[in-house]
Design a protein around this motif. Structure first.
Motif, PDB file in Angstrom:
ATOM      1  N   LEU A  58       0.827  -1.205   0.000  1.00 59.67           N
ATOM      2  CA  LEU A  58       0.000   0.000   0.000  1.00 59.67           C
ATOM      3  C   LEU A  58       0.862   1.256   0.000  1.00 59.67           C
ATOM      4  O   LEU A  58       0.542   2.245  -0.677  1.00 59.67           O
ATOM      5  N   VAL A  59       1.952   1.219   0.761  1.00 59.20           N
ATOM      6  CA  VAL A  59       2.867   2.359   0.777  1.00 59.20           C
ATOM      7  C   VAL A  59       3.482   2.569  -0.604  1.00 59.20           C
ATOM      8  O   VAL A  59       3.528   3.699  -1.126  1.00 59.20           O
ATOM      9  N   LEU A  60       3.943   1.487  -1.227  1.00 60.43           N
ATOM     10  CA  LEU A  60       4.568   1.591  -2.545  1.00 60.43           C
ATOM     11  C   LEU A  60       3.575   2.077  -3.595  1.00 60.43           C
ATOM     12  O   LEU A  60       3.892   2.934  -4.429  1.00 60.43           O
ATOM     13  N   ARG A  61       2.339   1.566  -3.539  1.00 52.10           N
ATOM     14  CA  ARG A  61       1.334   1.943  -4.529  1.00 52.10           C
ATOM     15  C   ARG A  61       0.975   3.420  -4.443  1.00 52.10           C
ATOM     16  O   ARG A  61       0.782   4.082  -5.471  1.00 52.10           O
ATOM     17  N   GLY A  62       0.877   3.931  -3.225  1.00 51.37           N
ATOM     18  CA  GLY A  62       0.413   5.299  -3.058  1.00 51.37           C
ATOM     19  C   GLY A  62       1.475   6.360  -2.997  1.00 51.37           C
ATOM     20  O   GLY A  62       1.164   7.555  -3.076  1.00 51.37           O
ATOM     21  N   SER A  63       2.740   5.956  -2.850  1.00 54.98           N
ATOM     22  CA  SER A  63       3.803   6.955  -2.656  1.00 54.98           C
ATOM     23  C   SER A  63       4.647   7.170  -3.907  1.00 54.98           C
ATOM     24  O   SER A  63       5.667   7.862  -3.847  1.00 54.98           O
ATOM     25  N   GLY A  64       4.244   6.608  -5.029  1.00 50.03           N
ATOM     26  CA  GLY A  64       5.033   6.748  -6.260  1.00 50.03           C
ATOM     27  C   GLY A  64       4.674   7.963  -7.078  1.00 50.03           C
ATOM     28  O   GLY A  64       5.148   8.097  -8.217  1.00 50.03           O
ATOM     29  N   GLY A  65       3.808   8.836  -6.556  1.00 55.50           N
ATOM     30  CA  GLY A  65       3.442  10.046  -7.282  1.00 55.50           C
ATOM     31  C   GLY A  65       2.656   9.763  -8.548  1.00 55.50           C
ATOM     32  O   GLY A  65       2.712  10.546  -9.502  1.00 55.50           O
ATOM     33  N   GLY A  66       1.910   8.651  -8.576  1.00 53.27           N
ATOM     34  CA  GLY A  66       1.117   8.330  -9.754  1.00 53.27           C
ATOM     35  C   GLY A  66       1.897   7.663 -10.859  1.00 53.27           C
ATOM     36  O   GLY A  66       1.421   7.588 -12.005  1.00 53.27           O
ATOM     37  N   ALA A  67       3.094   7.151 -10.569  1.00 58.44           N
ATOM     38  CA  ALA A  67       3.887   6.455 -11.576  1.00 58.44           C
ATOM     39  C   ALA A  67       3.308   5.074 -11.849  1.00 58.44           C
ATOM     40  O   ALA A  67       2.823   4.402 -10.939  1.00 58.44           O
ATOM     41  N   VAL A  68       3.369   4.650 -13.111  1.00 58.40           N
ATOM     42  CA  VAL A  68       2.809   3.352 -13.504  1.00 58.40           C
ATOM     43  C   VAL A  68       3.509   2.223 -12.763  1.00 58.40           C
ATOM     44  O   VAL A  68       2.857   1.291 -12.256  1.00 58.40           O
ATOM     45  N   ASP A  88     -10.213  14.307  -4.018  1.00 61.72           N
ATOM     46  CA  ASP A  88     -10.532  15.731  -4.182  1.00 61.72           C
ATOM     47  C   ASP A  88      -9.894  16.567  -3.074  1.00 61.72           C
ATOM     48  O   ASP A  88      -9.338  17.643  -3.327  1.00 61.72           O
ATOM     49  N   VAL A  89      -9.969  16.078  -1.840  1.00 64.04           N
ATOM     50  CA  VAL A  89      -9.428  16.816  -0.699  1.00 64.04           C
ATOM     51  C   VAL A  89      -7.902  16.847  -0.738  1.00 64.04           C
ATOM     52  O   VAL A  89      -7.279  17.889  -0.494  1.00 64.04           O
ATOM     53  N   LEU A  90      -7.306  15.696  -1.059  1.00 63.73           N
ATOM     54  CA  LEU A  90      -5.843  15.588  -1.035  1.00 63.73           C
ATOM     55  C   LEU A  90      -5.192  16.065  -2.326  1.00 63.73           C
ATOM     56  O   LEU A  90      -3.975  16.224  -2.376  1.00 63.73           O
ATOM     57  N   GLY A  91      -6.009  16.242  -3.369  1.00 69.04           N
ATOM     58  CA  GLY A  91      -5.492  16.797  -4.614  1.00 69.04           C
ATOM     59  C   GLY A  91      -4.871  15.810  -5.565  1.00 69.04           C
ATOM     60  O   GLY A  91      -4.320  16.212  -6.595  1.00 69.04           O
ATOM     61  N   ASP A  92      -4.965  14.509  -5.272  1.00 67.11           N
ATOM     62  CA  ASP A  92      -4.312  13.523  -6.137  1.00 67.11           C
ATOM     63  C   ASP A  92      -4.860  12.139  -5.826  1.00 67.11           C
ATOM     64  O   ASP A  92      -5.040  11.795  -4.654  1.00 67.11           O
ATOM     65  N   TRP A  93      -5.105  11.319  -6.871  1.00 71.98           N
ATOM     66  CA  TRP A  93      -5.667   9.983  -6.632  1.00 71.98           C
ATOM     67  C   TRP A  93      -4.675   9.061  -5.935  1.00 71.98           C
ATOM     68  O   TRP A  93      -5.063   8.171  -5.179  1.00 71.98           O
ATOM     69  N   SER A  94      -3.372   9.255  -6.160  1.00 69.32           N
ATOM     70  CA  SER A  94      -2.390   8.384  -5.508  1.00 69.32           C
ATOM     71  C   SER A  94      -2.350   8.623  -3.994  1.00 69.32           C
ATOM     72  O   SER A  94      -2.154   7.690  -3.216  1.00 69.32           O
ATOM     73  N   ARG A  95      -2.563   9.869  -3.575  1.00 65.19           N
ATOM     74  CA  ARG A  95      -2.618  10.149  -2.133  1.00 65.19           C
ATOM     75  C   ARG A  95      -3.866   9.531  -1.511  1.00 65.19           C
ATOM     76  O   ARG A  95      -3.847   9.101  -0.350  1.00 65.19           O
ATOM     77  N   SER A  96      -4.938   9.486  -2.266  1.00 70.99           N
ATOM     78  CA  SER A  96      -6.144   8.829  -1.785  1.00 70.99           C
ATOM     79  C   SER A  96      -5.883   7.350  -1.525  1.00 70.99           C
ATOM     80  O   SER A  96      -6.334   6.785  -0.520  1.00 70.99           O
ATOM     81  N   LEU A  97      -5.133   6.703  -2.414  1.00 72.84           N
ATOM     82  CA  LEU A  97      -4.806   5.281  -2.232  1.00 72.84           C
ATOM     83  C   LEU A  97      -3.912   5.062  -1.019  1.00 72.84           C
ATOM     84  O   LEU A  97      -3.937   3.987  -0.403  1.00 72.84           O
ATOM     85  N   LEU A  98      -3.123   6.072  -0.668  1.00 71.05           N
ATOM     86  CA  LEU A  98      -2.191   5.944   0.458  1.00 71.05           C
ATOM     87  C   LEU A  98      -2.905   5.987   1.815  1.00 71.05           C
ATOM     88  O   LEU A  98      -2.339   5.577   2.829  1.00 71.05           O
TER      89      LEU A  98
END
Length: 398
Positions: free
Chosen positions: A87-97, A158-168
């Motif tokens: 979960l950390v790796l998925r959400g902390s990559g800044g939206g990288a594939v 929406d609140v965090l400004g990025d879908w990857s942060r939502s996953l984190l």
């Protein structure tokens, strides 16, 4: 596991179970945003659901082997640790594939390890006449948090400004589960409970058991539909003009219905001598939801989502309960679970990606839901064959 109070063990089990579906449930409401940012096709989006399910299938026998060496409790803790890392790796990559797929794989491996061993732990902690309640509690935790993940993914983005942060956001829950589980694993490691049973009977997967094959086939049909619906229900309604937030709420209704039926069905199983009644009812509910989304998607979408969720939640929970009921001992339950997950999840893992290919080719989700309704037919046929008097795994040479 006898050193700790039963309520503490149950609480730890429930908390671990709560982390078994947030990985997959948090992504579908964000699918359109992810596709737009990364340029992914429907097929490649489906792979993000396929990966953890494939891990759950291919790594299930490995989970059984790890449990043999470390003990089920220690191995389950290792699985929760992998979920946290993924979960950390998925959400902390800044939206990288690469981080999206790599994190999904690592967390999927953790789900495979912990999820395979949970039915055996439930059988060890709960008395035989309350095993359905134990399964229901784990299902309620899985689907309850999945519902929360589905409903909040888009607002959090929406609140965090990025879908990857939502996953984190789901990493603290995994960290809490790991912290709570560590004392359980330590206690079990200090006071291991060993079964004096023949080595070849205790650990080999039950390939020769007709009962094991029936349960595996049932879970294959059920899981193909469940994970495909999980991946594509929200995108289906976004294609009908719904906003991502609205589709996320529909997903929450889908998973919330699973919570209720997933708790009720295995608990009722403790009081119903023949599981076929509940299995067929679950199949009919899920099939009605699939037919509704296929034939009249805009007529009563919340009803279709509720029926689909209620049917699939009950069917999955009953399948987990049968992994306990059709096993002679907790270790036999782990063997049966490993085989059933290997067969069912490996096959079902291709469902979300295959349905994504169907959508890519046809440009519509209509045929996707027609095919899922068709898969319900073998599920119903298999349900009728799961009699209460089937030979239990471990009670015969298998």
């Amino acid at each position: 596991m006898t050193e700790r109070p039963r309520w503490a063990l149950v609480a730890a089990i429930v908390l671990v179970a709560a982390n078994m579906r947030t990985l997959m449930a948090s992504l579908p409401p964000l699918a359109e945003a992810v596709r737009a940012d990364l340029g992914l096709s429907s097929a490649w989006m489906g792979v993000l659901t396929t990966l953890p399910v494939l891990c759950m299938g291919l790594l299930a026998p490995g989970a059984n082997q790890v449990a043999r060496r470390l003990g089920s409790e220690v191995a389950t803790g290792a699985g929760v640790g992998l979920v946290l890392a993924g979960l950390v790796l998925r959400g902390s990559g800044g939206g990288a594939v690469w981080s999206l797929y790599a994190g999904t794989f690592v967390a999927g491996a953790g789900i495979a390890l912990a999820g395979t061993l949970l039915p055996g732990i439930v059988k060890a902690v709960f008395p035989a006449r309350r095993s359905g309640l134990g399964t229901g509690l784990t299902m309620a935790a899985m689907m309850g948090l999945a519902a929360v993940a589905s409903a909040t993914s888009v607002p959090l983005a929406d609140v965090l400004g990025d879908w990857s942060r939502s996953l984190l956001v789901w990493t603290p829950l995994a960290a809490l589960a790991l912290v709570v589980w560590v004392p359980v694993a330590r206690a079990a490691h200090r006071h291991p409970e060993r079964e004096e049973v023949p080595e070849d009977v205790t650990h080999a997967l039950p390939w020769a058991s007709a009962t094991a094959w029936l349960v595996a086939a049932y879970l294959t049909a059920q899981s193909w539909q469940f994970y495909s619906a999980l991946a594509w229900l929200a995108p289906t309604y976004e294609a009908h003009g719904w906003t991502a937030r609205e589709a996320g709420l529909l997903m929450a209704a889908f998973t919330g219905a699973q919570l209720l039926s997933g708790l009720a069905a295995p608990t009722l199983l403790d009081h119903v001598p023949d599981p076929r009644l509940l299995l067929v009812l679950a199949g009919l509910l899920g099939g009605a939801g699939e037919l509704g989304v296929w034939l009249a998607p805009d007529t009563a979408p919340w009803l279709w989502a509720g029926l689909l969720g209620a049917g699939q939640g009950a069917a999955f929970a009953l399948g987990l309960a049968l992994l306990v009921r059709y096993a002679a001992t907790p270790r036999d339950s782990a063997r049966l679970t490993a085989m059933a997950f290997l067969v069912s999840y490996t096959a079902a893992a291709f469902g979300p990606a295959a349905m994504g290919v169907v959508e890519d080719v046809t440009g519509s989700f209509s045929l996707v839901w027609a095919l899922l309704a068709l898969v319900m037919v073998p599920q119903l046929i298999l349900s009728l064959r799961l009699r209460p008097d089937l030979a239990r795994v471990g009670a015969q040479i298998d």
